[in-house]
Design a protein around this motif. Sequence first.
Motif, PDB file in Angstrom:
ATOM      1  N   ALA A  42       0.061  -3.499  -0.746  1.00  0.00           N
ATOM      2  CA  ALA A  42       0.513  -2.407   0.115  1.00  0.00           C
ATOM      3  C   ALA A  42       1.929  -1.984  -0.273  1.00  0.00           C
ATOM      4  O   ALA A  42       2.255  -0.789  -0.292  1.00  0.00           O
ATOM      5  N   VAL A  43       2.770  -2.964  -0.616  1.00  0.00           N
ATOM      6  CA  VAL A  43       4.131  -2.662  -1.065  1.00  0.00           C
ATOM      7  C   VAL A  43       4.107  -2.038  -2.460  1.00  0.00           C
ATOM      8  O   VAL A  43       4.812  -1.063  -2.736  1.00  0.00           O
ATOM      9  N   PHE A  58      -5.805   7.477   0.079  1.00  0.00           N
ATOM     10  CA  PHE A  58      -5.158   6.170   0.177  1.00  0.00           C
ATOM     11  C   PHE A  58      -6.069   5.199   0.938  1.00  0.00           C
ATOM     12  O   PHE A  58      -6.065   5.156   2.164  1.00  0.00           O
ATOM     13  N   TYR A  59      -6.891   4.485   0.234  1.00  0.00           N
ATOM     14  CA  TYR A  59      -7.819   3.514   0.820  1.00  0.00           C
ATOM     15  C   TYR A  59      -8.827   4.151   1.773  1.00  0.00           C
ATOM     16  O   TYR A  59      -9.334   3.516   2.683  1.00  0.00           O
ATOM     17  N   TYR A  60      -9.112   5.426   1.545  1.00  0.00           N
ATOM     18  CA  TYR A  60     -10.232   6.069   2.220  1.00  0.00           C
ATOM     19  C   TYR A  60     -11.504   5.528   1.575  1.00  0.00           C
ATOM     20  O   TYR A  60     -11.570   5.325   0.361  1.00  0.00           O
ATOM     21  N   ASN A  67      -5.392   9.508  -6.166  1.00  0.00           N
ATOM     22  CA  ASN A  67      -5.853   8.353  -5.389  1.00  0.00           C
ATOM     23  C   ASN A  67      -5.004   7.130  -5.734  1.00  0.00           C
ATOM     24  O   ASN A  67      -4.579   6.958  -6.876  1.00  0.00           O
ATOM     25  N   LEU A  68      -4.775   6.275  -4.745  1.00  0.00           N
ATOM     26  CA  LEU A  68      -4.157   4.967  -4.973  1.00  0.00           C
ATOM     27  C   LEU A  68      -5.249   3.916  -4.968  1.00  0.00           C
ATOM     28  O   LEU A  68      -6.006   3.798  -4.001  1.00  0.00           O
ATOM     29  N   ASN A 109      -3.695  -0.408   5.786  1.00  0.00           N
ATOM     30  CA  ASN A 109      -2.245  -0.528   5.612  1.00  0.00           C
ATOM     31  C   ASN A 109      -1.722   0.353   4.484  1.00  0.00           C
ATOM     32  O   ASN A 109      -0.634   0.923   4.590  1.00  0.00           O
ATOM     33  N   VAL A 110      -2.477   0.431   3.393  1.00  0.00           N
ATOM     34  CA  VAL A 110      -2.048   1.273   2.282  1.00  0.00           C
ATOM     35  C   VAL A 110      -1.982   2.736   2.732  1.00  0.00           C
ATOM     36  O   VAL A 110      -1.074   3.480   2.355  1.00  0.00           O
TER      37      VAL A 110
END
Length: 302
Positions: free
Chosen positions: A171-172, A87-89, A107-108, A15-16
Amino acid sequence: MISEKPVAVVFAYHNVGVRSIKTLLARGIHISLVVTHQDNPAETIWFESVADLCKEHGIETLTPADPKSEELYQRVASVAPDFIFSFYYRHMLPVTLLALAKRGAYNLHGSLLPKYRGRVPVNWAVLHGETETGATLHEMAAKPDAGGIVGQTSVPILPDDTAYEVFGKLAVAAEQTLWRALPDLIAGKIQVQPNNLAAGSYFGGRKPEDGRIDWSQPAQQVYNLHRAVAPPYPGAFFEQSGHHFIIIKARLSDLSFSDLPPGLHVVDNALFGVCGDGSALRIIELNRDGKTVTASDLHSLH
């Protein structure tokens, strides 16, 4: 002169990944290539699909088994990206690949760095009874989640929140963090804060076996474990009377059961998991050997 449409290669999943790609597009980033994962048939896929989103937008996607491959390196090099985003890889990206991003690789991460570096940070935060976590955008480095911090957004973890519920908030928070940071990133005037690893923590991945309940522990500790791995994760489980039980839904009880041994009990036609401190979880939904069971099904536990 800085181009009006910076070019990015994005590594993304979950989702991210979906929300972050939408945010990049909304901020005017041109995404030339997205690298994602093939869904694992052994995994419960409860999240949105990066591949489906890219198909909608006509963005090329690749699903290499190994992001360290020479073939992928050459493909990213051919794009000559301004930015690389992750992103959440689920894999670490080699430093040689990151170096291809002319204006930085970011990166997040699903925690308030430097706390909870590493794998499944949301689950670990809930397990440890944290009351707050968040999303961090940071520079990518050789070590996981170790680069300078670009931005953070915090979210509360309420007393009964499961990891799944917290992930929805994250995610938000990730979207908000990225949305706020992108104008300065694009303008080349981002302020990077130090990521003091000595003040933080690092955790590895979790296996389904890590969800095994030890009823001799205090009730709050058992409850935190339940919340950390509740469905759609594999669930907190235990064996009793020759059966395999998984707790689907539970709450901390305000009743005391100091006269009962630790474990699963039926009291007044309700299910309770009695813990080592005499407190208990009131079990609202329970699975036994793959099927939902009620208190009346379990009138004889021993």
